[in-house]
Scaffold this motif. Structure first.
Motif, PDB file in Angstrom:
ATOM      1  N   MET A 224       0.842  -1.199   0.000  1.00 39.01           N
ATOM      2  CA  MET A 224       0.000   0.000   0.000  1.00 39.01           C
ATOM      3  C   MET A 224       0.878   1.250   0.000  1.00 39.01           C
ATOM      4  O   MET A 224       1.800   1.364   0.809  1.00 39.01           O
ATOM      5  CB  MET A 224      -0.922  -0.006   1.220  1.00 39.01           C
ATOM      6  N   LYS A 225       0.565   2.178  -0.907  1.00 35.96           N
ATOM      7  CA  LYS A 225       1.396   3.362  -1.066  1.00 35.96           C
ATOM      8  C   LYS A 225       0.800   4.568  -0.339  1.00 35.96           C
ATOM      9  O   LYS A 225      -0.414   4.663  -0.139  1.00 35.96           O
ATOM     10  CB  LYS A 225       1.549   3.695  -2.544  1.00 35.96           C
ATOM     11  N   LYS A 226       1.682   5.485   0.028  1.00 32.37           N
ATOM     12  CA  LYS A 226       1.262   6.735   0.647  1.00 32.37           C
ATOM     13  C   LYS A 226       0.386   7.503  -0.331  1.00 32.37           C
ATOM     14  O   LYS A 226       0.699   7.601  -1.521  1.00 32.37           O
ATOM     15  CB  LYS A 226       2.498   7.562   1.025  1.00 32.37           C
ATOM     16  N   GLY A 227      -0.721   8.052   0.158  1.00 30.70           N
ATOM     17  CA  GLY A 227      -1.646   8.783  -0.691  1.00 30.70           C
ATOM     18  C   GLY A 227      -2.818   7.949  -1.181  1.00 30.70           C
ATOM     19  O   GLY A 227      -3.782   8.488  -1.728  1.00 30.70           O
ATOM     20  N   THR A 228      -2.765   6.639  -0.972  1.00 35.72           N
ATOM     21  CA  THR A 228      -3.851   5.751  -1.387  1.00 35.72           C
ATOM     22  C   THR A 228      -5.124   6.056  -0.596  1.00 35.72           C
ATOM     23  O   THR A 228      -5.097   6.169   0.626  1.00 35.72           O
ATOM     24  CB  THR A 228      -3.470   4.276  -1.171  1.00 35.72           C
ATOM     25  N   LYS A 229      -6.243   6.198  -1.303  1.00 38.79           N
ATOM     26  CA  LYS A 229      -7.532   6.426  -0.646  1.00 38.79           C
ATOM     27  C   LYS A 229      -8.375   5.171  -0.808  1.00 38.79           C
ATOM     28  O   LYS A 229      -8.613   4.716  -1.941  1.00 38.79           O
ATOM     29  CB  LYS A 229      -8.243   7.619  -1.275  1.00 38.79           C
ATOM     30  N   THR A 230      -8.800   4.594   0.295  1.00 41.76           N
ATOM     31  CA  THR A 230      -9.550   3.343   0.217  1.00 41.76           C
ATOM     32  C   THR A 230     -10.449   3.194   1.442  1.00 41.76           C
ATOM     33  O   THR A 230     -10.529   4.101   2.282  1.00 41.76           O
ATOM     34  CB  THR A 230      -8.588   2.141   0.088  1.00 41.76           C
ATOM     35  N   GLN A 231     -11.117   2.039   1.542  1.00 41.13           N
ATOM     36  CA  GLN A 231     -12.044   1.784   2.642  1.00 41.13           C
ATOM     37  C   GLN A 231     -11.699   0.466   3.332  1.00 41.13           C
ATOM     38  O   GLN A 231     -10.995  -0.377   2.774  1.00 41.13           O
ATOM     39  CB  GLN A 231     -13.487   1.730   2.130  1.00 41.13           C
ATOM     40  N   GLY A 232     -12.200   0.313   4.546  1.00 40.39           N
ATOM     41  CA  GLY A 232     -11.975  -0.922   5.278  1.00 40.39           C
ATOM     42  C   GLY A 232     -12.874  -1.015   6.497  1.00 40.39           C
ATOM     43  O   GLY A 232     -13.585  -0.064   6.834  1.00 40.39           O
ATOM     44  N   ILE A 233     -12.837  -2.171   7.149  1.00 43.05           N
ATOM     45  CA  ILE A 233     -13.632  -2.420   8.349  1.00 43.05           C
ATOM     46  C   ILE A 233     -12.717  -2.392   9.574  1.00 43.05           C
ATOM     47  O   ILE A 233     -11.646  -2.999   9.566  1.00 43.05           O
ATOM     48  CB  ILE A 233     -14.342  -3.789   8.282  1.00 43.05           C
ATOM     49  N   VAL A 234     -13.148  -1.704  10.622  1.00 45.88           N
ATOM     50  CA  VAL A 234     -12.376  -1.622  11.869  1.00 45.88           C
ATOM     51  C   VAL A 234     -12.590  -2.920  12.651  1.00 45.88           C
ATOM     52  O   VAL A 234     -13.707  -3.229  13.065  1.00 45.88           O
ATOM     53  CB  VAL A 234     -12.803  -0.417  12.721  1.00 45.88           C
ATOM     54  N   GLU A 235     -11.501  -3.675  12.831  1.00 42.31           N
ATOM     55  CA  GLU A 235     -11.605  -4.955  13.546  1.00 42.31           C
ATOM     56  C   GLU A 235     -11.541  -4.763  15.055  1.00 42.31           C
ATOM     57  O   GLU A 235     -12.292  -5.367  15.810  1.00 42.31           O
ATOM     58  CB  GLU A 235     -10.472  -5.884  13.100  1.00 42.31           C
ATOM     59  N   ARG A 236     -10.615  -3.912  15.511  1.00 45.03           N
ATOM     60  CA  ARG A 236     -10.456  -3.678  16.954  1.00 45.03           C
ATOM     61  C   ARG A 236      -9.751  -2.333  17.159  1.00 45.03           C
ATOM     62  O   ARG A 236      -9.284  -1.719  16.206  1.00 45.03           O
ATOM     63  CB  ARG A 236      -9.644  -4.799  17.614  1.00 45.03           C
ATOM     64  N   ILE A 237      -9.666  -1.920  18.432  1.00 44.15           N
ATOM     65  CA  ILE A 237      -8.941  -0.706  18.794  1.00 44.15           C
ATOM     66  C   ILE A 237      -7.835  -1.084  19.763  1.00 44.15           C
ATOM     67  O   ILE A 237      -8.099  -1.677  20.811  1.00 44.15           O
ATOM     68  CB  ILE A 237      -9.854   0.353  19.461  1.00 44.15           C
TER      69      ILE A 237
ATOM     70  N   VAL B  74       3.727   5.166   5.535  1.00 44.86           N
ATOM     71  CA  VAL B  74       4.081   3.761   5.327  1.00 44.86           C
ATOM     72  C   VAL B  74       5.530   3.591   5.744  1.00 44.86           C
ATOM     73  O   VAL B  74       6.432   4.233   5.197  1.00 44.86           O
ATOM     74  CB  VAL B  74       3.909   3.319   3.856  1.00 44.86           C
ATOM     75  N   ARG B  75       5.741   2.735   6.752  1.00 47.22           N
ATOM     76  CA  ARG B  75       7.096   2.561   7.261  1.00 47.22           C
ATOM     77  C   ARG B  75       7.300   1.119   7.698  1.00 47.22           C
ATOM     78  O   ARG B  75       6.516   0.598   8.484  1.00 47.22           O
ATOM     79  CB  ARG B  75       7.339   3.514   8.438  1.00 47.22           C
ATOM     80  N   ARG B  76       8.342   0.495   7.158  1.00 46.98           N
ATOM     81  CA  ARG B  76       8.687  -0.890   7.495  1.00 46.98           C
ATOM     82  C   ARG B  76       7.498  -1.823   7.325  1.00 46.98           C
ATOM     83  O   ARG B  76       7.216  -2.690   8.164  1.00 46.98           O
ATOM     84  CB  ARG B  76       9.229  -0.974   8.922  1.00 46.98           C
ATOM     85  N   GLY B  77       6.771  -1.610   6.256  1.00 44.23           N
ATOM     86  CA  GLY B  77       5.644  -2.475   5.945  1.00 44.23           C
ATOM     87  C   GLY B  77       4.377  -2.173   6.715  1.00 44.23           C
ATOM     88  O   GLY B  77       3.345  -2.826   6.516  1.00 44.23           O
ATOM     89  N   LYS B  78       4.406  -1.175   7.619  1.00 39.70           N
ATOM     90  CA  LYS B  78       3.228  -0.810   8.403  1.00 39.70           C
ATOM     91  C   LYS B  78       2.635   0.488   7.860  1.00 39.70           C
ATOM     92  O   LYS B  78       3.353   1.473   7.666  1.00 39.70           O
ATOM     93  CB  LYS B  78       3.589  -0.640   9.884  1.00 39.70           C
TER      94      LYS B  78
END
Length: 477
Positions: A1-14, A48-52
């Motif tokens: 995933m690249k910086k600047g990517t706009k997308t959606q997702g589901i929040v699994e936990r906090i 995006v840093r070290r795969g995170k």
């Protein structure tokens, strides 16, 4: 995933603190703050840093099944509450589970311990006894605003006139002060240009006594004021005193602050009306509080927190006796260290059952307040020392029989914790306002011969991401 990517997702936990773990349809994991489990969110990847990857929340596309109608019009805009749309029990469970996971990861299988049910805040709304408001504008070149910073913004201000977690008198003062200075045409302090007069408004109120302290923080840039500063401040005090409150105005102050940082700082304070302090009561003790002295922001919650700490201490020495009798019998000839003692609340709470309590605190003003409060409560077996725990404990002649730890958010300095362990006391109570710091320090304590006996969370900050944790530690070798 690249910086600047706009997308959606589901929040699994906090995860603590306020880190939403979001998974996209492609299964990619992104951390997005200010979210709630079960929400479908839209975000932009900004790191995006070290795969995170981390993302900035753009929109809640679908609400979580856990959410309900929110009673605060500022929620989601103001940078304060993060769980206001959750029922109180749900958000408390969420925070407790965050602490539980951190503790489990720290302790692993090194010892068995009891994780007791959390204690709720006595008040869920209107619990805050202190607010620091900022002057500014809601948008570029907009009208004068007084409130909290907009979420994610350094400049824009949200006038939180209907905030649910602050006292009703605070809302009244907020409206009165905004109206007065707006009508006078007084400029706010621009944080980039470092120009302007109005900076912050600090309001504190005692829950038990109802006494209110109001402190206006300004720069010394008076050249462009529409009226004489003395006249302006007299008018400010007058409009506040004309209003009706549930509590009582004990003092109105004016503090000067020319610091470039956007912080409330005392560079000289004058009293416009009344006194420069007020009194609060906690567990039968009286405390004198000045505008800048530290005191827990939830007075009734503080009573619960300190009572929990006292009960943990009682449990560790009771041997089947009644807890109060055990405290008196076992600790009456003992020395207790209250490290990171603040204004001495815990030290004074323990003073009736100990021979002596020694408090160590790095903030000199807090130490002086602790000494004053001890005199106020006719306590003469507490000694308060100003200084860094790391350096001070080497010079204390007494050796402790019991240690209470209540460190700042970052926890205990690694070298200081080694010195604390070297005292070899049988029991310690650790009060933490940041569970990640507690978990880190527990790993060190467990590696050096202590075990966790029991842990309990106390919610002092409903609808925010924060929670207090009390841990009882026992020496095993």
């Amino acid at each position: 995933m690249k910086k600047g990517t706009k997308t959606q997702g589901i929040v699994e936990r906090i995860d603590f603190p306020n880190k939403g773990i979001v998974f996209t349809e492609e299964g990619e994991k992104v951390i997005v703050k200010n979210t709630i489990p079960g929400q479908k969110v839209e975000f932009v990847v900004n790191k995006v840093r070290r795969g995170k990857a981390e993302g900035r929340l753009m929109e809640v596309v679908e609400k979580s099944p856990l959410e309900e109608a929110c009673d605060c019009p500022h929620f989601g805009i103001c940078g304060g509450c993060v769980y206001k749309s959750l029922p109180y029990e749900k958000q408390l469970d969420l925070k407790v589970n965050q602490v539980k996971k951190l503790v489990e990861d720290a302790v692993k299988d090194k010892c068995e311990y009891e994780f007791l049910p959390a204690i709720s805040s006595p008040l869920q709304n209107e619990y805050r006894n202190k607010m620091e408001f900022t002057f500014g504008d809601e948008y570029l070149d907009g009208p004068l605003a007084l409130g909290m910073h907009k979420r994610g913004s350094f400049y824009d201000i949200v006038p939180v006139k209907e905030c649910k977690i602050m006292d009703e008198d605070f809302r009244t003062i907020l409206k009165v002060v905004t109206k007065y200075f707006d009508e006078k045409g007084v400029s706010f302090y621009h944080r980039m240009r470092h120009e302007g007069y109005l900076r912050h408004l600090l309001v504190r109120k005692a829950t038990k006594t109802g006494e209110i302290l109001v402190d206006l923080i300004t720069s010394t840039q008076i050249e462009k004021l529409p009226v004489n500063e003395k006249e302006l401040l007299e008018g400010f005090a007058k409009v506040l005193l004309k209003e009706e409150y549930k509590g009582t105005i004990k003092g109105i102050l004016h503090t000067k602050n020319d610091s470039l940082a956007d912080v409330v700082k005392d560079e000289g304070t004058e009293t416009l009306f009344g006194d420069n302090f007020f009194y609060e009561e906690i567990m039968g003790l009286k405390f004198k509080i000045s505008p800048f002295s530290f005191f827990q922001t939830n007075s009734l919650g503080a009573e619960v927190l300190y009572q929990t700490a006292r009960e943990f201490i009682s449990d560790s020495v009771s041997n089947g006796d009644s807890k109060d009798e055990a405290l008196n019998e076992v600790l009456s000839d003992k020395v207790i260290f209250d490290l990171y003692s603040g204004t001495g609340t815990i030290a004074q709470m323990m003073s009736p059952v100990a021979q002596k309590v020694v408090g160590v605190e790095i903030v000199e003003e807090a130490v002086e307040a602790a000494k004053d409060n001890a005199k106020l409560n006719n306590i003469n077996n507490c000694e308060f020392i100003a200084g860094d725990v790391l350096k001070v404990i080497d010079n204390i002649e007494e050796k402790p029989n019991y240690i209470i730890l209540d460190p700042p958010r970052d926890g205990i300095h690694p070298k200081a914790i080694e010195k604390i362990i070297d005292y070899g006391v049988d029991h310690m109570v650790y009060i933490s306002c940041k569970p990640t710091s507690l978990a880190r320090d527990l790993e060190i304590l467990l590696a050096r011969g202590y075990k966790v006996d029991k842990i309990r969370c106390v919610d002092m900050f409903p609808f925010t991401a924060n929670i207090e944790t009390v841990a009882l530690l026992q020496r095993v070798n």
